[in-house]
Write a protein that holds these residues in place. Structure first.
Motif: not given
Length: 277
Positions: A26-27, A34-38, A88-92, A215-216
């Motif tokens: 997550h970000g 925030s990533m649970q729907r995905l 977001s920051l998760g990608g970094l 992400p939702m």
């Protein structure tokens, strides 16, 4: 919707092996919720998932990378093929751990609104101390001149990048500031669209979506599934109807409110005499 395709040679169209997993990150300022729907959608599609949770409020970027590395080492994924999806920051953080050798094979990577070239609004507000006060010390490493993440190599993997182009969202404080300070720049309310790009990408897609709730969004979730399966986004996907967008927006709002209530309850429990620390 804007899209950018790579050459067909950059994707082999292979299916996702069922025994491999997808690590979700997550970000900044959000939680694993925030990533649970995905995550639920990926599970229904047959993907195993690992949803990494972290708090950036008291941790620097290098500390978060170390935490993420420890999390990966705790998973039974050695010798398997692992895909990653970061917001977001998760990608970094994904780029941070993949800058070092791993015991698993890196599969495909989807970055959603990841500021690969930094965040301009942080530069503008750096002297005020507001970003660090709101989001913790890791935010210092997200400015456009920060060297911590800009020195990271691009992972040797198929990377798909989704950028948002909706510049304002009522529930995103950064979008209020950006609407005034960076009104002339295309952004998603938080991250400039140009900042999401990497010099090497298997595919790239712009969608009219704001940063915080990307992400939702059902359109984003569809595109994440498409890329993980084929190495390409579905550039021919039809836009959803107005009613579908309305229902999805309400769903996003309800999810956000539930996340906030859950986080508040967890915080109260940790502060109670017998609560967790």
């Amino acid at each position: 919707m804007m899209s950018e395709r790579s050459s067909p040679a950059e994707s082999d169209g292979r299916d996702m092996p069922r025994h491999s997993g997808v690590v979700l990150v997550h970000g900044l300022g959000r939680t694993f919720r925030s990533m649970q729907r995905l995550e639920r959608r990926l599970n229904r599609e047959g993907f195993a998932t690992h949803n990494f949770d972290y708090s950036a409020r008291s941790r620097a970027f290098t500390d978060l990378v170390a935490d993420f590395q420890s999390y990966l080492e705790s998973l039974p994924i050695g010798g398997t093929r692992i895909d990653f999806v970061g917001h977001s920051l998760g990608g970094l953080l994904i780029r941070g751990v993949l800058a070092q050798p791993q015991e698993f094979e890196v599969g495909r990577i989807v970055m959603m609104a990841t500021p690969n070239q930094g965040v301009g609004i942080i530069d503008r507000l750096a002297r005020t101390g507001v970003p660090e006060l709101l989001f913790g010390p890791s935010v210092k490493d997200l400015g456009t001149t920060a060297s911590t993440f800009r020195s990271l190599a691009v992972p040797q993997a198929e990377i798909g990048i989704i950028a948002g182009t909706q510049p304002f969202h009522l529930l995103n404080p950064a979008s209020w500031l950006n609407s005034v300070l960076q009104a002339e720049i295309l952004h998603d309310g938080t991250v400039e669209v140009a900042s999401t790009r990497l010099p090497v990408m298997a595919d790239y897609l712009e969608l009219p979506i704001s940063h915080t709730f990307m992400p939702m969004d059902l359109r984003v979730i569809d595109q994440v599934v498409a890329f993980l399966r084929t190495g390409q986004f579905d550039h021919d996907a039809d836009s959803r109807s107005q009613s579908e967008r309305f229902l999805a927006a309400w769903g996003e709002l309800l999810d956000t409110l539930k996340d906030g209530l859950s986080d508040s309850a967890a915080a109260r429990k940790s502060r109670s005499p017998g609560g967790e620390t």
